[in-house]
Each structure stands twice: as structure tokens, then as C-alpha cells.
Design a protein around this motif. Structure first.
Motif, mmCIF file in Angstrom:
data_model
loop_
_atom_site.group_PDB
_atom_site.id
_atom_site.type_symbol
_atom_site.label_atom_id
_atom_site.label_comp_id
_atom_site.label_asym_id
_atom_site.label_seq_id
_atom_site.Cartn_x
_atom_site.Cartn_y
_atom_site.Cartn_z
ATOM 1 N N THR A 27 20.227 -2.264 19.828
ATOM 2 C CA THR A 27 20.833 -1.181 20.613
ATOM 3 C C THR A 27 22.018 -1.869 21.735
ATOM 4 O O THR A 27 22.102 -3.140 21.738
ATOM 5 C CB THR A 27 19.612 -0.420 21.910
ATOM 6 O OG1 THR A 27 19.193 -1.622 22.456
ATOM 7 C CG2 THR A 27 18.677 0.155 20.875
ATOM 8 N N TYR A 60 20.264 6.903 22.963
ATOM 9 C CA TYR A 60 19.642 7.126 21.573
ATOM 10 C C TYR A 60 18.532 7.984 21.328
ATOM 11 O O TYR A 60 17.838 8.285 22.265
ATOM 12 C CB TYR A 60 19.079 5.561 21.209
ATOM 13 C CG TYR A 60 20.132 4.645 20.934
ATOM 14 C CD1 TYR A 60 20.750 4.226 19.979
ATOM 15 C CD2 TYR A 60 20.452 3.730 22.257
ATOM 16 C CE1 TYR A 60 21.552 3.154 19.809
ATOM 17 C CE2 TYR A 60 21.391 2.712 22.091
ATOM 18 C CZ TYR A 60 21.954 2.407 20.859
ATOM 19 O OH TYR A 60 22.759 1.546 20.741
ATOM 20 N N ALA A 114 19.312 2.873 26.458
ATOM 21 C CA ALA A 114 18.871 1.622 26.262
ATOM 22 C C ALA A 114 19.001 0.724 27.615
ATOM 23 O O ALA A 114 20.287 0.952 28.324
ATOM 24 C CB ALA A 114 19.834 0.905 25.216
ATOM 25 N N LEU A 153 16.899 5.623 13.867
ATOM 26 C CA LEU A 153 17.542 5.356 15.175
ATOM 27 C C LEU A 153 18.915 6.004 15.084
ATOM 28 O O LEU A 153 19.557 5.740 14.269
ATOM 29 C CB LEU A 153 17.310 3.917 15.792
ATOM 30 C CG LEU A 153 17.989 3.562 16.954
ATOM 31 C CD1 LEU A 153 17.191 4.000 18.022
ATOM 32 C CD2 LEU A 153 18.296 2.078 17.139
ATOM 33 N N PRO A 207 22.425 6.735 17.529
ATOM 34 C CA PRO A 207 23.117 6.638 18.777
ATOM 35 C C PRO A 207 23.610 7.914 19.134
ATOM 36 O O PRO A 207 24.296 8.625 18.345
ATOM 37 C CB PRO A 207 24.253 5.574 18.444
ATOM 38 C CG PRO A 207 24.329 5.579 16.954
ATOM 39 C CD PRO A 207 23.172 5.808 16.413
#
Length: 366
Positions: A81, A87, A134, A157, A159
Motif C-alpha cells: 500500500t 483503499y 493505509a 485490493l 486504491p
């Protein structure tokens, strides 16, 4: 077990998309998402199970990896990250349950030391999703054994771009309770229409559905896809979104309501309604067009606490108002306090490192 996932991402989007036990890597023709198989991560670890079509309904992947107790009690995927970035993380859990599945299997899902939820094998198909900021250059997505062998089908995952779910408090994790495309009965919407790959689920409420694919979002920075906004629910008097399956105990929730006026003939003051949460009026005389003829789009963020039940009601103001309430989409999140630190590992763990998809295995003590 700690599994390091590096370079499992699309360079353009920065996505991590992992399919457990898939025979090969694949790109979904509809979503354009490139999925990486974990088959090389676990050549000798765990086992694979095919999930029945009924359980994996509407899913393109129907396998699950079963983590045996011989390799530990915790399994953590270590994902790269960027500190300070928000995220979305999502795990999909599929299981073939039957009346003979006794005792039931259950395990906790955590982000680092923060427990997100408990997965129970009585629920055959479950998506667990959270939004977080993060605080380091990596994050651990963990399965923590309680009873039976944990399992996982997919891990994602994403962003987040140009979104600020955590504006009010970045020390929280937001667990997704519902994300609904109101009025949509045709099919769920996700990437590529949503660049953040949020999954907008079908609407299960039976009410009047309206749509207008020609409506333009006027002078507004909409944070959700226009494909979601082009359908809505409406009612002559009241819309109600009711959920009685929330976690017991007093918990904090964030509710986001999305409104786009789909009737181009409506003017200011013709559609006005109050917004209630569990009987408490949160917004009075709400008008999408409120004193601004240049925009037909609005978002409303509501924060509340609840004990197991959440009732969001949009109620028409009675004083000569012509049209009843409308809602195009909504999201409900439970706020979870982030716990600092990491999960304690019991005994040795296997460390998987993946430079350029080439995985090697070492064993280290704790």
C-alpha cells in the motif's frame, strides 16, 4: 502463515485481484479486470474445492482454497500500500454447506489486528469489504481460525480515486453493510463503469422504479457512476430502507444517499421530503434542486448509532408538495475502530514472497 503479494496488480489501475485455486490467470471480458491465480503460491499448501453452481450463482469463479490446521492458525496476505492513501479491500468466501456439515466452520477476518467480521459456513456465499486509510507501506488481510478450516475464494485490493469516505475520521475502518443501486433490476454495476470497482448491487425493494438514461448530471462532481444514477426508486409518500440483521450492540454507522432528479420537468419545491434514521429526523425539507437551478445532483452523508436495526426513511412533506421522495443509490457502512499492531502468530509460519510472480518458501519462527 504470512503471504507477501507483490506485483499482482494491473499497472494502469493498481488493482490486486487474486483468484484462489484458479487453473490459470484470466481477464474478465466484462469487467476488464485481470485476475491472478494463487496456484503457484500454494503448490503444497492447503487444498482446493469446487463450489456448486447454486452457491456461486452469478459468479465467474467457483473455487475455494481450504487452509488446513497443519500449517498454522492464522493466514495473512501481505499487500503493498501507499501510506496515506485510501483503499477498498474485499474478500469473497464460498462454501459448500449441507445438513451434514456439523459442526459448522467459522473464522475471523481481520485487517492487521482489526477484526472486520466473522465468517460462518452456514452462509454459503459471503463478500466481506472494507474501506481504510493505509498507515504503512503494506497491510495484512488475515484469516484467523476459530473452528474448522478457513477458506477463501477471491481477494481484491483497490486504491480509491477521488473519494473521501474517511474525511471525518481516518482512524476508522468502514465495513460495507449495503451498497445498493436503487431501482436497478437488470444487473450489478462495477468496473469499468466504476473506476474504483465498487460493486453496486441490485435493488431488492419492491417499489416504483424509474429510469432516464438521457438525464445529465449538471455541474456536479458525482462520485458514483452515471449508470447507477440513471435508475431510482420513488414513491408517492414514503421510501424506506430497513435492515434488522446488523451486529448486536451499539455501533456507529455512516449512511450515504445519492440523488439525481430524473424528471427534467420538475422544478424547485416540487419534490421535497424529510430524511429520518431510526425515527430521528436528520434532514428537513430536503430538495435535490434546493435553491440552485444549476445542479440536479446531491449527496447526503448521515452519521448515526444503532443497535442491530437500521431504518432509513424518506417521507414526503405534505404541504402541497406534488412529488414524493426519490433515491438513486445508497451505501451503509459500519464504523470499526482500527487497532494498532499486528496479530500475534502462533508458532512458525510460512513466508511466501512473490517477485515477478515467482514464489519461494521459507519457514521462520516468531
Amino acid at each position: 502463515m504470512l503471504i507477501f503479494i507483490e506485483n499482482l496488480f494491473e499497472l494502469r489501475a493498481g488493482f490486486v485481484s487474486l483468484q484462489c485455486c484458479a487453473p490459470s490467470n484470466v481477464t474478465d471480458p466484462e469487467t476488464k479486470i485481470s485476475w491472478t491465480s494463487d496456484i503457484d503460491l500454494f503448490p503444497k499448501k492447503g487444498s482446493c474445492e469446487n463450489i456448486s453452481i447454486s452457491v456461486a450463482n452469478n459468479l465467474t469463479h467457483n473455487q475455494a482454497r481450504i487452509f488446513g490446521t497443519s500449517s498454522g492458525n492464522k493466514w495473512c496476505y501481505n499487500l503493498t500500500t501507499t501510506t496515506g492513501r485510501d483503499y477498498l479491500i474485499r474478500g469473497t468466501f464460498l462454501h459448500n454447506s449441507s445438513p451434514r456439515t456439523i459442526p459448522e466452520i467459522y473464522f475471523d477476518v481481520s485487517l492487521g489486528a482489526t477484526t472486520i467480521t466473522r465468517v460462518n459456513s452456514l452462509v454459503e456465499s459471503l463478500e466481506v469489504e472494507g474501506v481504510f486509510r493505509a498507515t504503512n507501506d503494506h497491510v495484512n488481510f488475515c484469516l484467523v481460525k476459530k473452528e474448522g478450516n478457513p477458506y477463501l475464494s477471491k481477494l481484491e485490493l483497490r486504491p480509491l480515486k477521488e473519494l473521501d469516505y474517511l474525511k471525518s475520521d481516518s482512524s476508522k475502518l468502514l465495513k460495507v453493510i449495503r451498497r445498493v443501486d436503487a431501482g436497478n433490476t437488470q444487473g450489478l454495476i462495477r468496473h469499468p463503469y466504476d473506476v474504483n470497482d465498487r460493486i453496486w448491487n441490485l435493488d431488492a425493494i419492491q417499489s416504483e422504479n424509474i429510469s432516464n438514461i438521457n438525464t445529465i448530471v449538471s455541474l456536479a462532481n458525482a462520485t458514483i457512476p452515471v449508470q447507477v444514477l440513471h435508475t431510482a426508486l420513488t414513491d408517492s409518500k414514503r421510501l424506506m430502507f430497513y435492515y434488522d440483521d446488523l451486529d448486536e450492540g451499539i455501533n456507529e454507522y455512516q449512511i450515504i444517499l445519492y440523488f439525481l432528479e430524473l424528471n427534467d420537468s420538475i422544478r424547485i419545491g416540487q419534490r421535497v421530503f424529510d430524511i429520518y434514521v431510526n425515527g430521528v429526523k436528520k434532514h428537513e425539507n430536503f430538495d435535490i434542486l434546493e435553491n440552485d437551478q444549476n445542479t440536479n445532483y446531491r449527496e447526503v452523508v448521515l452519521n448515526t448509532s444503532a443497535n442491530g436495526v437500521l431504518n432509513v426513511s424518506l417521507v414526503k412533506v405534505l404541504d402541497g408538495i406534488e412529488f414524493g421522495p426519490i433515491c438513486n443509490a445508497y451505501e451503509i457502512y459500519q464504523k470499526v475502530d482500527l487497532v494498532e499492531g499486528t496479530l500475534q502468530q502462533d508458532g512458525p509460519f510460512n513466508l511466501f514472497i512473490s517477485p515477478d510472480f515467482l514464489f519461494s518458501t521459507t519457514v521462520e519462527g516468531v
